[in-house]
Design an enzyme around this catalytic site. Structure first.
Site, short mmCIF file in Angstrom:
data_model
loop_
_atom_site.label_atom_id
_atom_site.label_comp_id
_atom_site.label_asym_id
_atom_site.label_seq_id
_atom_site.Cartn_x
_atom_site.Cartn_y
_atom_site.Cartn_z
N HIS A 85 0.85 -1.21 0.00
CA HIS A 85 0.00 0.00 0.00
C HIS A 85 0.88 1.25 0.00
O HIS A 85 0.63 2.20 -0.74
CB HIS A 85 -0.87 0.06 1.26
N LYS A 128 -15.86 -7.83 6.32
CA LYS A 128 -16.80 -8.28 7.36
C LYS A 128 -16.21 -8.28 8.76
O LYS A 128 -16.80 -7.76 9.68
CB LYS A 128 -17.31 -9.67 7.01
N ARG A 156 -2.01 -5.74 -8.40
CA ARG A 156 -0.90 -6.64 -8.10
C ARG A 156 -0.69 -7.66 -9.19
O ARG A 156 0.38 -7.89 -9.67
CB ARG A 156 -1.15 -7.37 -6.77
N SER A 166 -3.02 -7.66 2.78
CA SER A 166 -3.24 -7.60 4.22
C SER A 166 -3.62 -8.99 4.74
O SER A 166 -3.21 -9.40 5.82
CB SER A 166 -4.36 -6.62 4.56
P1 ADP Z 1 -5.90 -5.95 0.61
O1 ADP Z 1 -6.29 -6.59 -0.68
O2 ADP Z 1 -4.45 -6.01 0.89
O3 ADP Z 1 -6.77 -6.30 1.79
P2 ADP Z 1 -7.14 -3.27 0.53
O4 ADP Z 1 -8.59 -3.55 0.44
O5 ADP Z 1 -6.71 -2.51 1.70
O6 ADP Z 1 -6.13 -4.44 0.36
O7 ADP Z 1 -6.67 -2.57 -0.81
C1 ADP Z 1 -6.79 -1.27 -1.21
C2 ADP Z 1 -6.17 -1.14 -2.57
O8 ADP Z 1 -4.78 -1.40 -2.47
C3 ADP Z 1 -6.68 -2.12 -3.63
O9 ADP Z 1 -6.72 -1.45 -4.88
C4 ADP Z 1 -5.64 -3.20 -3.66
O10 ADP Z 1 -5.58 -3.83 -4.92
C5 ADP Z 1 -4.39 -2.38 -3.39
N1 ADP Z 1 -3.29 -3.16 -2.83
C6 ADP Z 1 -3.28 -3.94 -1.74
N2 ADP Z 1 -2.08 -4.50 -1.53
C7 ADP Z 1 -1.28 -4.06 -2.54
C8 ADP Z 1 0.06 -4.31 -2.93
N3 ADP Z 1 0.84 -5.15 -2.27
N4 ADP Z 1 0.52 -3.67 -4.01
C9 ADP Z 1 -0.28 -2.85 -4.72
N5 ADP Z 1 -1.55 -2.59 -4.43
C10 ADP Z 1 -2.07 -3.18 -3.37
#
Ligand code: ADP
Length: 162
Positions: free
Chosen positions: A17, A41, A90, A128
Site C-alpha cells: 500500500h 466483514k 498486483r 493484508s
Molecule cells: P488488501 O487486498 O491487501 O486487503 P485493501 O482492500 O486494503 O487491500 O486494498 C486497497 C487497494 O490497495 C486495492 O486497490 C488493492 O488492490 C491495493 N493493494 C493492496 N495490496 C497491494 C500491494 N501489495 N501492491 C499494490 N496494491 C495493493
C-alpha cells in the site's frame, strides 16, 4: 490542485500500500488515503486503529493524509472534491474485480476517473490477508509492514491467544 483518493480497508496497511501511496504522492498535489468502514466483514483492527496506522505510516509525505469514509466511494470523492480514485494492481487476479468496480464507479459518477498503479515487483504478492495469516502463526512479516504495524500485529495476536 489535483486531489486523488486511495480507498481500501488497510487491515493493516502494508509496504505494498505504502509503495502505491508514495507513487501517487509524486503525481498528485494531494492524496487522501480513505479507510473504509464497511469494506470487510470481520476486520482484525478497528476503523480507528486502521486509520491511525495509515496516518503514522505517511508522516514523511507532506501531501498525504489519512481519513475514514462510509457509504458510496463516488459520493466521498465528490465531498473531498477529488479528481480521481487510485487503486493498486498486483496481478491478473486483481484485474477482474477492479475492472468491474472502476466501471461501476464510472456509471455512478462519470466525472471520477480510476487510475491503476503497480507496486514495486517485490510487493506484488503482498496483501493484508496474507500478512495476517503469517503473523497469526508467528511468522516474520517484518520485511512487509512498517515497524509500528509489526508491533500492533504482535499485540493483537498475543491478546487473542490469552
Ligand atoms: P488488501 O487486498 O491487501 O486487503 P485493501 O482492500 O486494503 O487491500 O486494498 C486497497 C487497494 O490497495 C486495492 O486497490 C488493492 O488492490 C491495493 N493493494 C493492496 N495490496 C497491494 C500491494 N501489495 N501492491 C499494490 N496494491 C495493493
Amino acid at each position: 490542485m489535483r486531489t486523488v483518493i486511495y480507498p481500501g480497508s488497510f487491515d493493516p496497511i502494508t509496504n505494498g500500500h505504502l509503495d502505491v501511496i508514495e507513487r501517487a504522492a509524486r503525481l498528485f498535489d494531494r492524496v487522501i488515503v480513505a479507510v473504509a468502514n464497511n469494506d470487510i466483514k470481520d476486520p482484525l483492527f478497528t476503523l480507528t486503529e486502521r486509520r491511525s496506522m495509515v496516518a503514522r505510516s505517511v508522516t514523511h509525505l507532506a501531501n498525504v493524509k489519512a481519513e475514514y469514509f462510509t457509504g458510496l466511494l463516488v459520493d466521498y470523492v465528490e465531498r473531498c472534491q477529488g479528481d480521481a480514485i487510485i487503486r493498486g494492481l498486483r496481478a491478473l487476479s486483481d484485474f477482474e474485480f477492479e475492472f468491474q468496480l472502476a466501471l461501476m464507479n464510472r456509471k455512478l459518477n462519470e466525472r471520477v476517473e480510476t487510475i491503476f498503479m503497480m507496486p514495486k515487483e517485490s510487493y506484488t504478492f503482498l496483501s493484508s490477508k496474507i500478512i495476517k495469516g503469517v503473523a497469526r502463526l508467528g511468522g516474520d512479516v517484518s520485511p512487509f509492514v512498517p515497524p509500528h504495524v509489526l508491533v500492533a500485529l504482535a499485540r493483537k495476536y498475543s491478546k487473542r491467544k490469552r
